[in-house]
Design an enzyme around this catalytic site. Structure first.
Site, PDB file in Angstrom:
ATOM      1  CB  CYS A 295     -31.610 -31.568  89.496  1.00  0.00           C
ATOM      2  SG  CYS A 295     -32.217 -30.166  88.556  1.00  0.00           S
TER       3      CYS A 295
ATOM      4  CE1 TYR B 126     -30.162 -23.695  85.936  1.00  0.00           C
ATOM      5  CE2 TYR B 126     -31.936 -24.755  84.758  1.00  0.00           C
ATOM      6  CZ  TYR B 126     -30.905 -24.815  85.669  1.00  0.00           C
ATOM      7  OH  TYR B 126     -30.621 -25.995  86.287  1.00  0.00           O
TER       8      TYR B 126
END
Length: 201
Positions: A25, A183
């Site tokens: 990320c 997640y």
């Protein structure tokens, strides 16, 4: 190690070697649209010689981002920006891959250099998070997510399908779905985060 530099073929995709760059990320997108930073970063990784370069966790919807700076693939404009990255990765000889994701109860967070925690209630940059059950991430310290309905589940499934189609249209040849460490998808597998009657697969 003897096969590390040997080609690897899966269906009609061949990697020039077995070195894969994991998704990392960057937290630097603007409303989910990647920019020159991402293009330089990904092209540089491809020029380093890896057979596969997987782009960062890319949100399938606006609510699925980890932070406001996360990359997305819920609009065609985002797909067009990713297509530029794909061309650069391929030009350097690597196979372009992408990881699509929904952060679930870990969403609506500050970027790492801004605290790496959930945005405070009332922060105008934040948004409502969703999960199988109303159980906050982080031992009760995070935001309490909205419990998903069957309609929510169908909507998110559709978001993943639409993102996968945009990824293919952008030229990606390798798709990874983020189903790990808290997640949304992984939250369905865990008895800690899934207190409802939804299937735990």
């Amino acid at each position: 190690m003897s096969a590390l530099f040997a080609p690897f073929t899966l269906k009609d995709v061949t990697l020039r070697n077995r070195i894969a760059v994991s998704p990392m990320c960057q937290y630097s997108a603007d409303d989910g649209v990647i920019n020159d930073w991402h293009l330089s970063h990904l092209a540089g990784l491809a020029r380093g010689g890896a057979g596969l370069v997987i782009a960062e966790a890319t949100a399938v919807s606006k609510e699925g981002r980890i932070t406001p700076g996360c990359a997305g693939l819920w609009t065609d404009a985002q797909g067009d920006a990713w297509a530029k990255a794909v061309r650069l990765i391929k030009a350097a000889g690597s196979v372009p891959g992408i990881q699509i994701a929904h952060a679930g109860r870990k969403a609506s967070a500050n970027r790492p250099w801004e605290g790496d925690d959930h945005m405070a209630a009332g922060d105008p940059r934040g948004w409502e998070t969703i999960a199988p059950s109303a159980v906050p991430f982080g031992g009760g310290l995070g935001k309490v997510p909205h419990t998903m309905t069957l309609a929510d589940i169908e909507r998110v499934k559709g978001d993943f399908v639409a993102a996968a189609r945009r990824a293919r249209a952008a030229g990606f040849e390798w798709l990874e779905m983020h189903f790990a460490h808290g997640y949304l998808a992984q939250s369905f597998f865990s008895t800690w985060s899934n207190k409802c009657l939804w299937p735990r697969f």
